[in-house]
Scaffold this motif. Structure first.
Motif, PDB file in Angstrom:
ATOM      1  N   ARG A  51       0.833  -1.201   0.000  1.00  0.00           N
ATOM      2  CA  ARG A  51       0.000   0.000   0.000  1.00  0.00           C
ATOM      3  C   ARG A  51       0.868   1.251   0.000  1.00  0.00           C
ATOM      4  O   ARG A  51       2.074   1.197   0.262  1.00  0.00           O
ATOM      5  CB  ARG A  51      -0.907   0.003   1.228  1.00  0.00           C
ATOM      6  N   VAL A  52       0.218   2.377  -0.293  1.00  0.00           N
ATOM      7  CA  VAL A  52       0.858   3.688  -0.196  1.00  0.00           C
ATOM      8  C   VAL A  52       0.085   4.494   0.830  1.00  0.00           C
ATOM      9  O   VAL A  52      -1.124   4.689   0.703  1.00  0.00           O
ATOM     10  CB  VAL A  52       0.863   4.420  -1.554  1.00  0.00           C
ATOM     11  N   LEU A  53       0.758   4.956   1.862  1.00  0.00           N
ATOM     12  CA  LEU A  53       0.120   5.759   2.905  1.00  0.00           C
ATOM     13  C   LEU A  53       0.008   7.212   2.459  1.00  0.00           C
ATOM     14  O   LEU A  53       0.720   7.646   1.545  1.00  0.00           O
ATOM     15  CB  LEU A  53       0.943   5.678   4.201  1.00  0.00           C
ATOM     16  N   PRO A  54      -0.874   7.992   3.087  1.00  0.00           N
ATOM     17  CA  PRO A  54      -0.986   9.416   2.736  1.00  0.00           C
ATOM     18  C   PRO A  54       0.354  10.132   2.908  1.00  0.00           C
ATOM     19  O   PRO A  54       1.073   9.904   3.875  1.00  0.00           O
ATOM     20  CB  PRO A  54      -2.022   9.941   3.736  1.00  0.00           C
ATOM     21  N   PHE A  55       0.672  11.003   1.956  1.00  0.00           N
ATOM     22  CA  PHE A  55       1.915  11.759   2.025  1.00  0.00           C
ATOM     23  C   PHE A  55       1.773  12.914   3.021  1.00  0.00           C
ATOM     24  O   PHE A  55       0.744  13.578   3.076  1.00  0.00           O
ATOM     25  CB  PHE A  55       2.266  12.335   0.653  1.00  0.00           C
ATOM     26  N   LYS A  56       2.840  13.161   3.780  1.00  0.00           N
ATOM     27  CA  LYS A  56       2.875  14.299   4.692  1.00  0.00           C
ATOM     28  C   LYS A  56       3.571  15.456   3.983  1.00  0.00           C
ATOM     29  O   LYS A  56       4.719  15.320   3.533  1.00  0.00           O
ATOM     30  CB  LYS A  56       3.625  13.919   5.968  1.00  0.00           C
ATOM     31  N   PRO A  57       2.942  16.606   3.883  1.00  0.00           N
ATOM     32  CA  PRO A  57       3.496  17.711   3.078  1.00  0.00           C
ATOM     33  C   PRO A  57       4.601  18.516   3.746  1.00  0.00           C
ATOM     34  O   PRO A  57       5.183  19.387   3.104  1.00  0.00           O
ATOM     35  CB  PRO A  57       2.265  18.591   2.832  1.00  0.00           C
ATOM     36  N   THR A  58       4.945  18.217   5.000  1.00  0.00           N
ATOM     37  CA  THR A  58       5.869  19.061   5.766  1.00  0.00           C
ATOM     38  C   THR A  58       7.186  19.316   5.043  1.00  0.00           C
ATOM     39  O   THR A  58       7.616  20.466   4.890  1.00  0.00           O
ATOM     40  CB  THR A  58       6.160  18.432   7.142  1.00  0.00           C
ATOM     41  N   LEU A  59       7.852  18.253   4.599  1.00  0.00           N
ATOM     42  CA  LEU A  59       9.176  18.410   4.016  1.00  0.00           C
ATOM     43  C   LEU A  59       9.150  19.079   2.647  1.00  0.00           C
ATOM     44  O   LEU A  59      10.197  19.532   2.165  1.00  0.00           O
ATOM     45  CB  LEU A  59       9.881  17.061   3.926  1.00  0.00           C
ATOM     46  N   PHE A  60       7.988  19.162   2.024  1.00  0.00           N
ATOM     47  CA  PHE A  60       7.885  19.828   0.730  1.00  0.00           C
ATOM     48  C   PHE A  60       8.082  21.340   0.858  1.00  0.00           C
ATOM     49  O   PHE A  60       8.330  22.022  -0.126  1.00  0.00           O
ATOM     50  CB  PHE A  60       6.519  19.549   0.097  1.00  0.00           C
ATOM     51  N   ALA A  61       7.964  21.862   2.073  1.00  0.00           N
ATOM     52  CA  ALA A  61       8.064  23.312   2.283  1.00  0.00           C
ATOM     53  C   ALA A  61       9.420  23.857   1.852  1.00  0.00           C
ATOM     54  O   ALA A  61       9.525  25.002   1.386  1.00  0.00           O
ATOM     55  CB  ALA A  61       7.802  23.651   3.748  1.00  0.00           C
ATOM     56  N   ALA A  62      10.488  23.061   1.995  1.00  0.00           N
ATOM     57  CA  ALA A  62      11.832  23.534   1.653  1.00  0.00           C
ATOM     58  C   ALA A  62      11.959  23.897   0.180  1.00  0.00           C
ATOM     59  O   ALA A  62      12.772  24.752  -0.188  1.00  0.00           O
ATOM     60  CB  ALA A  62      12.864  22.471   2.018  1.00  0.00           C
ATOM     61  N   PHE A  63      11.130  23.279  -0.671  1.00  0.00           N
ATOM     62  CA  PHE A  63      11.223  23.547  -2.105  1.00  0.00           C
ATOM     63  C   PHE A  63      10.689  24.931  -2.466  1.00  0.00           C
ATOM     64  O   PHE A  63      10.935  25.422  -3.570  1.00  0.00           O
ATOM     65  CB  PHE A  63      10.449  22.485  -2.896  1.00  0.00           C
ATOM     66  N   PHE A  64       9.949  25.553  -1.553  1.00  0.00           N
ATOM     67  CA  PHE A  64       9.334  26.847  -1.842  1.00  0.00           C
ATOM     68  C   PHE A  64      10.117  28.013  -1.233  1.00  0.00           C
ATOM     69  O   PHE A  64       9.617  29.123  -1.154  1.00  0.00           O
ATOM     70  CB  PHE A  64       7.885  26.860  -1.328  1.00  0.00           C
ATOM     71  N   ALA A  65      11.355  27.749  -0.803  1.00  0.00           N
ATOM     72  CA  ALA A  65      12.191  28.819  -0.259  1.00  0.00           C
ATOM     73  C   ALA A  65      12.526  29.827  -1.350  1.00  0.00           C
ATOM     74  O   ALA A  65      12.466  29.516  -2.556  1.00  0.00           O
ATOM     75  CB  ALA A  65      13.468  28.231   0.325  1.00  0.00           C
ATOM     76  N   ASP A  66      12.877  31.036  -0.942  1.00  0.00           N
ATOM     77  CA  ASP A  66      13.195  32.102  -1.899  1.00  0.00           C
ATOM     78  C   ASP A  66      14.271  31.654  -2.880  1.00  0.00           C
ATOM     79  O   ASP A  66      15.354  31.204  -2.486  1.00  0.00           O
ATOM     80  CB  ASP A  66      13.686  33.343  -1.161  1.00  0.00           C
ATOM     81  N   GLY A  67      13.952  31.760  -4.158  1.00  0.00           N
ATOM     82  CA  GLY A  67      14.919  31.446  -5.193  1.00  0.00           C
ATOM     83  C   GLY A  67      15.004  29.988  -5.573  1.00  0.00           C
ATOM     84  O   GLY A  67      15.649  29.652  -6.571  1.00  0.00           O
ATOM     85  N   LEU A  68      14.372  29.090  -4.799  1.00  0.00           N
ATOM     86  CA  LEU A  68      14.442  27.662  -5.099  1.00  0.00           C
ATOM     87  C   LEU A  68      13.285  27.187  -5.971  1.00  0.00           C
ATOM     88  O   LEU A  68      13.474  26.368  -6.874  1.00  0.00           O
ATOM     89  CB  LEU A  68      14.477  26.840  -3.809  1.00  0.00           C
ATOM     90  N   ALA A  69      12.098  27.669  -5.687  1.00  0.00           N
ATOM     91  CA  ALA A  69      10.908  27.185  -6.399  1.00  0.00           C
ATOM     92  C   ALA A  69      11.035  27.362  -7.907  1.00  0.00           C
ATOM     93  O   ALA A  69      10.517  26.550  -8.687  1.00  0.00           O
ATOM     94  CB  ALA A  69       9.661  27.906  -5.888  1.00  0.00           C
ATOM     95  N   GLU A  70      11.745  28.402  -8.341  1.00  0.00           N
ATOM     96  CA  GLU A  70      11.859  28.699  -9.770  1.00  0.00           C
ATOM     97  C   GLU A  70      12.843  27.786 -10.492  1.00  0.00           C
ATOM     98  O   GLU A  70      12.844  27.722 -11.724  1.00  0.00           O
ATOM     99  CB  GLU A  70      12.277  30.159  -9.972  1.00  0.00           C
ATOM    100  N   VAL A  71      13.701  27.097  -9.748  1.00  0.00           N
ATOM    101  CA  VAL A  71      14.739  26.294 -10.409  1.00  0.00           C
ATOM    102  C   VAL A  71      14.648  24.800 -10.104  1.00  0.00           C
ATOM    103  O   VAL A  71      15.326  23.997 -10.755  1.00  0.00           O
ATOM    104  CB  VAL A  71      16.146  26.794 -10.006  1.00  0.00           C
ATOM    105  N   LEU A  72      13.830  24.425  -9.133  1.00  0.00           N
ATOM    106  CA  LEU A  72      13.773  23.020  -8.729  1.00  0.00           C
ATOM    107  C   LEU A  72      12.620  22.262  -9.379  1.00  0.00           C
ATOM    108  O   LEU A  72      11.556  22.831  -9.645  1.00  0.00           O
ATOM    109  CB  LEU A  72      13.629  22.907  -7.210  1.00  0.00           C
ATOM    110  N   HIS A  73      12.858  20.982  -9.595  1.00  0.00           N
ATOM    111  CA  HIS A  73      11.812  20.041 -10.006  1.00  0.00           C
ATOM    112  C   HIS A  73      11.728  18.934  -8.952  1.00  0.00           C
ATOM    113  O   HIS A  73      12.690  18.670  -8.229  1.00  0.00           O
ATOM    114  CB  HIS A  73      12.128  19.414 -11.366  1.00  0.00           C
TER     115      HIS A  73
END
Length: 271
Positions: A173-195
């Motif tokens: 099975r796949v359990l529900p994903f926790k969004p906490t660690l995804f926050a780092a991708f939205f730091a200033d200057g990162l969201a525009e260059v990261l996939h």
């Protein structure tokens, strides 16, 4: 830390004389390859670290060789669908077993994000530290420091891999994903260059064995589970499915990105 538990416990495994012979042979070869290459990796880091700092142009290739060799030694069939992304960013996957360390390293050059307790585990902890794993403590008070650590590694160009479920399961099975660690991708200057690339890992048990054969969850100890895998007369298979990477900037926030990745991983998880 929350640990996933199944109401039905895994059946006890019994190892006969032939099984112990397989344990000895496979275990010896796997140990020699793993720890022999660990020594080589540490020697390379003596040169690599002062010259390259956070960058690791050589040692990830050693890690990848060991992980590919592990499946040959164990006799587990290994296959992939799709391709690892070339973009700068991170990888997220479902978490079914300690075998994920070998499974996901065998096909790409990545750095795991793991719970802090793993650093102290005999054997696995040494390997994790040597291969550049990012260790985190799952405490709210340390969230900011962890976010800063993530950002530093991402800015250094490291492709981090983490398990948004937060715990391993029985592999079915796949359990529900926790969004906490995804926050780092939205730091200033990162969201525009990261996939971010979602990846699905699918374990299929040996013929006639419990479908949860490779799953590792709850209070299961590492040692007995490793012995069970080493002793198996027939092995199953593992498949890694690479989904299309998505730009972080295409999502409004961490919850939207987490939901997209969970949907992609869950859709392909067919046993």
């Amino acid at each position: 830390m929350t640990t996933w538990r199944d109401e039905e416990a895994a059946p006890p495994s019994r190892i006969g004389a032939a099984g112990w012979l397989r344990v000895a042979l496979r275990g010896l070869v796997l140990g020699v390859v793993t720890y022999g290459c660990l020594v080589l990796l540490l020697l390379c880091r003596l040169v690599e670290r002062p010259l390259c700092g956070l960058n690791r142009p050589v040692t990830p290739w050693i890690t990848q060789f060991v992980c590919r060799a592990a499946f040959v030694i164990l006799g587990i069939r290994y296959s992939t669908r799709g391709r690892p992304m070339r973009h700068k960013g991170a990888v997220v996957a479902n978490h079914g077993s300690w075998l994920d360390i070998f499974t996901l390293n065998a096909c790409q050059r990545i750095y795991f994000v793991s719970k802090a307790e793993v650093a102290g585990w005999p054997g696995i902890g040494w390997l994790a530290r040597a291969t550049g794993t990012v260790f985190i403590a799952r405490k709210g008070t340390e969230a900011l420091a962890q976010k800063d650590l993530f950002e530093a590694r991402l800015r250094a160009g490291h492709k981090l891999l983490f398990f948004p479920e937060g715990t391993s399961t029985d592999g079915l099975r796949v359990l529900p994903f926790k969004p906490t660690l995804f926050a780092a991708f939205f730091a200033d200057g990162l969201a525009e260059v990261l996939h971010v690339q979602p990846v699905t890992v699918i374990y299929r048990a040996p013929e006639g064995a419990d479908p949860r054969f490779y799953g590792w969850w709850g209070d299961m100890d590492f040692g007995p589970h490793l012995l069970k895998v080493l002793a198996a007369p027939r092995q199953g298979s593992v498949e890694v499915v690479f989904h299309d990477p998505v730009p972080v900037a295409a999502f409004t926030d961490r919850k939207a990105l987490s939901a997209h990745c969970e949907t992609a991983v869950r859709h392909a998880h067919v046993i």
